[in-house]
Design a protein around this motif. Structure first.
Motif, short mmCIF file in Angstrom:
data_model
loop_
_atom_site.label_atom_id
_atom_site.label_comp_id
_atom_site.label_asym_id
_atom_site.label_seq_id
_atom_site.Cartn_x
_atom_site.Cartn_y
_atom_site.Cartn_z
N SER A 1 7.98 -8.30 19.29
CA SER A 1 7.19 -8.46 20.26
C SER A 1 5.70 -7.58 20.32
CB SER A 1 7.48 -7.08 21.65
OG SER A 1 8.88 -8.29 22.16
N PHE A 2 5.86 -6.93 19.23
CA PHE A 2 4.41 -5.81 18.56
C PHE A 2 3.11 -6.96 17.77
CE2 PHE A 2 1.65 -4.39 15.06
CZ PHE A 2 0.99 -3.35 15.60
N ALA A 3 4.43 -8.11 17.20
CA ALA A 3 3.81 -8.74 16.42
C ALA A 3 2.70 -9.85 17.46
CB ALA A 3 4.27 -9.70 15.65
N ALA A 4 3.42 -10.25 18.57
CA ALA A 4 2.91 -11.16 19.47
C ALA A 4 1.81 -10.79 20.57
CB ALA A 4 4.24 -11.68 20.12
N SER B 1 -0.83 -9.11 34.80
CA SER B 1 -0.40 -10.88 35.05
C SER B 1 0.18 -11.81 33.75
CB SER B 1 -1.73 -11.07 35.23
OG SER B 1 -2.30 -10.67 33.43
N GLU B 2 0.58 -11.23 32.54
CA GLU B 2 0.52 -12.62 31.82
C GLU B 2 1.81 -11.67 30.92
OE1 GLU B 2 -2.00 -13.74 29.24
OE2 GLU B 2 -2.88 -12.18 29.33
N ASP B 3 2.52 -12.63 30.79
CA ASP B 3 4.39 -12.35 29.92
C ASP B 3 4.50 -13.35 29.10
OD1 ASP B 3 4.68 -10.48 32.07
OD2 ASP B 3 6.49 -12.02 32.75
N PHE B 4 5.21 -13.22 28.25
CA PHE B 4 5.18 -13.70 26.74
C PHE B 4 6.95 -14.13 26.33
CE2 PHE B 4 4.39 -10.66 24.78
CZ PHE B 4 5.91 -10.69 23.13
N THR B 5 7.24 -15.01 26.20
CA THR B 5 9.37 -14.79 25.84
C THR B 5 8.97 -15.10 24.29
OG1 THR B 5 9.24 -17.19 26.14
CG2 THR B 5 9.59 -15.87 27.86
N LEU B 6 10.38 -14.06 23.80
CA LEU B 6 11.11 -14.48 22.62
C LEU B 6 12.11 -14.88 23.03
CD1 LEU B 6 8.87 -10.99 21.14
CD2 LEU B 6 8.70 -13.59 20.43
N SER C 1 22.39 -17.65 21.52
CA SER C 1 20.31 -17.42 21.33
C SER C 1 20.26 -16.50 23.18
CB SER C 1 20.05 -18.43 21.52
OG SER C 1 19.97 -19.17 19.99
N ARG C 2 19.30 -15.45 23.04
CA ARG C 2 19.29 -14.90 24.13
C ARG C 2 17.34 -14.66 24.39
NH1 ARG C 2 22.26 -9.66 24.83
NH2 ARG C 2 20.87 -9.60 26.76
N VAL C 3 17.44 -15.58 25.52
CA VAL C 3 15.76 -15.13 25.73
C VAL C 3 15.37 -13.87 26.22
CG1 VAL C 3 13.71 -16.54 26.79
CG2 VAL C 3 15.85 -17.62 26.23
N PHE C 4 14.18 -12.87 25.97
CA PHE C 4 14.18 -12.14 26.42
C PHE C 4 12.01 -11.96 26.99
CE2 PHE C 4 16.70 -10.66 23.59
CZ PHE C 4 17.85 -10.41 24.06
N THR C 5 11.58 -11.75 27.79
CA THR C 5 10.62 -11.36 28.51
C THR C 5 9.34 -10.49 28.27
OG1 THR C 5 11.41 -13.23 30.05
CG2 THR C 5 9.27 -12.35 30.40
N LEU D 1 11.24 -0.70 24.34
CA LEU D 1 10.41 -0.60 23.46
C LEU D 1 9.53 -1.96 23.98
CD1 LEU D 1 8.78 1.20 22.17
CD2 LEU D 1 9.95 0.88 20.66
N SER D 2 9.79 -2.80 23.49
CA SER D 2 8.82 -3.79 23.39
C SER D 2 8.38 -3.71 25.23
CB SER D 2 10.33 -5.11 23.62
OG SER D 2 10.21 -5.09 22.62
N ARG D 3 9.22 -4.01 26.08
CA ARG D 3 8.17 -4.52 27.68
C ARG D 3 7.12 -2.85 27.75
NH1 ARG D 3 10.13 -6.78 31.12
NH2 ARG D 3 9.07 -6.37 32.99
N ARG D 4 7.20 -1.48 27.20
CA ARG D 4 6.85 -1.00 26.97
C ARG D 4 5.32 -0.59 25.83
NH1 ARG D 4 5.89 4.33 28.96
NH2 ARG D 4 7.39 3.72 29.59
N LEU D 5 4.96 -1.10 24.96
CA LEU D 5 4.42 -1.48 23.93
C LEU D 5 2.87 -1.97 24.19
CD1 LEU D 5 5.96 -3.08 20.78
CD2 LEU D 5 4.86 -1.06 21.27
N HIS D 6 2.76 -3.04 25.33
CA HIS D 6 1.52 -2.85 26.32
C HIS D 6 0.83 -1.84 26.32
CE1 HIS D 6 3.22 -3.65 29.83
NE2 HIS D 6 2.09 -3.59 30.17
#
Ligand SMILES: C[S@@+](CC[C@H](N)C(=O)[O-])C[C@H]1O[C@@H](n2cnc3c(N)ncnc32)[C@H](O)[C@@H]1O
Length: 347
Positions: free
Chosen positions: A188-191, A114-119, A104-108, A142-147
């Motif tokens: 990431s999109f969903a969150a 200012s804000e992050d979340f982890t999956l 299992s891996r955790v991605f930030t 791409l996940s990091r670019r979405l915002h």
């Protein structure tokens, strides 16, 4: 016991040597130190492996000597099995990602400056060529670019307010991820979008069970943001029959690292053609590594998207780091290309 009082990498001779007949606990402790950790994809370079490290010189020989030893001084068969299993696992890890076990891996993922979340994503052991069982570098980028894409591409965020998220036709925004793999981009999109959009994460039948598992692993985060997520099979090589009606099509299609066989450009473009809304605000967002071997596929994909009537609205290149290239600390830069597409009629 291995001394833990400084940060210098250990030499293999600092580990318990079999001729001294070390106890099982000491050997297992050394084998734990030799575990190959997944690297981060971080764009500022891979993270260092936490804790004490061991220089790579002589490690394979050390592990082989344990696997081939009878370990006759250990008290029980169970202890011998535990040591052999751990040493074999460490050898497998050094044979590349395909030989590694499940993890299992955790991605930030950043939400704003200012804000992050982890999956948390489960990656089963890679068997056969099921590439969707691991997370690939362009999906992380791409996940990091979405915002930031949401800021520059208003069509990805047609809502006038976060609580009332409707597109111009007055419906909730619908997004589809193709070849979602472990689900990093779609989740990431969903969150990030929460109830502002629904997203359907899709892949081949062998990949979808783990994809669904990863949705449930992150259910707490997803329910906090009221995200609307579903998963299902969508094989690009099979044309839907009948073709999707206007209200079954999607306002946004996302795909990361989707081109790695000669058929993929044709299948992917045709799938976009089948499922993308005809609404002029519809968008396709794709990111992929710029690997030389696949430049004909990228070119064909661009041409086929043009033939469908789609054109690039925004694009760029960025650098990430492959996570499994080296067991011994080497990192490999991967240049990736991201692009946002819309109907050329509008652009
Ligand atoms: C390189 S992986 C990328 C996975 C994920 N997007 C990522 O970047 O981590 C390619 C994905 O495309 C999926 N794929 C390949 N051929 C497909 C097809 N014909 N229909 C649907 N998905 C397919 C694979 O199962 C795999 O999950």
């Amino acid at each position: 016991m291995i001394s833990a009082d400084d940060d210098e990498p250990l030499h293999v001779f600092d580990l318990p040597q079999l001729y001294t007949k070390p106890c099982a606990a000491d050997i297992l402790e050394a084998l734990e130190l030799l575990r190959v950790q997944p690297r981060s994809f971080g764009s500022d370079g891979p993270d260092a492996v936490k804790g004490r490290t061991v220089q790579s010189v002589g490690v394979t020989k050390y592990l082989t000597s344990i696997v081939s030893s009878a370990l006759s001084w250990l008290e029980s068969d169970d202890l011998r099995e535990a040591v052999w299993d751990a040493a074999s696992a460490r050898l497998s890890e050094r044979s590349g990602r395909t030989a590694m076990g499940a993890m299992s891996r955790v991605f930030t993922i950043p939400m704003s400056s200012s804000e992050d979340f982890t999956l948390t994503l489960h990656e089963p052991a890679l068997t056969s060529d099921n590439l969707g069982m691991k997370t690939w570098v362009s999906s992380y980028l791409l996940s990091r670019r979405l915002h930031s894409l949401f800021e520059t591409t208003p069509e990805l965020v047609p809502a006038t307010s976060p609580s009332v998220s409707r597109n111009k036709a007055g419906k909730t925004l619908r997004a589809l991820e193709l070849g979602a793999g472990t689900g990093l981009v779609g989740l990431s999109f969903a969150a990030l979008r929460g109830s502002a959009a629904s997203i359907h994460l899709t892949d081949l039948p062998a990949i979808v069970p783990n994809l669904s598992h990863n949705v449930s692993l992150n259910s707490e985060l997803l329910s906090k943001t009221d995200a609307i997520v579903s998963t299902g099979v969508l094989d690009w090589s099979v044309a839907p029959e009948p073709l999707p009606a206007a209200d079954e099509r999607y306002d946004i299609i996302l795909a990361a690292d989707p081109l790695y066989s000669p058929e993929h450009p044709k299948w992917l473009a045709q799938t976009v053609g089948h499922w993308l809304s005809q609404n002029l605000d519809a968008r396709v967002v794709v990111e992929m590594p710029l690997r030389d071997a696949y430049s004909p596929q990228r070119l064909e994909f661009r041409q086929l998207m043009g033939t469908l009537g789609l054109a690039i609205v925004d694009e760029g290149e960025e650098v990430g780091y492959d996570d499994w290239e080296s067991a011994d600390g080497g990192s490999l830069e991967v240049k990736c290309w991201w692009s946002v597409w819309g109907w050329s009629e509008k652009i």
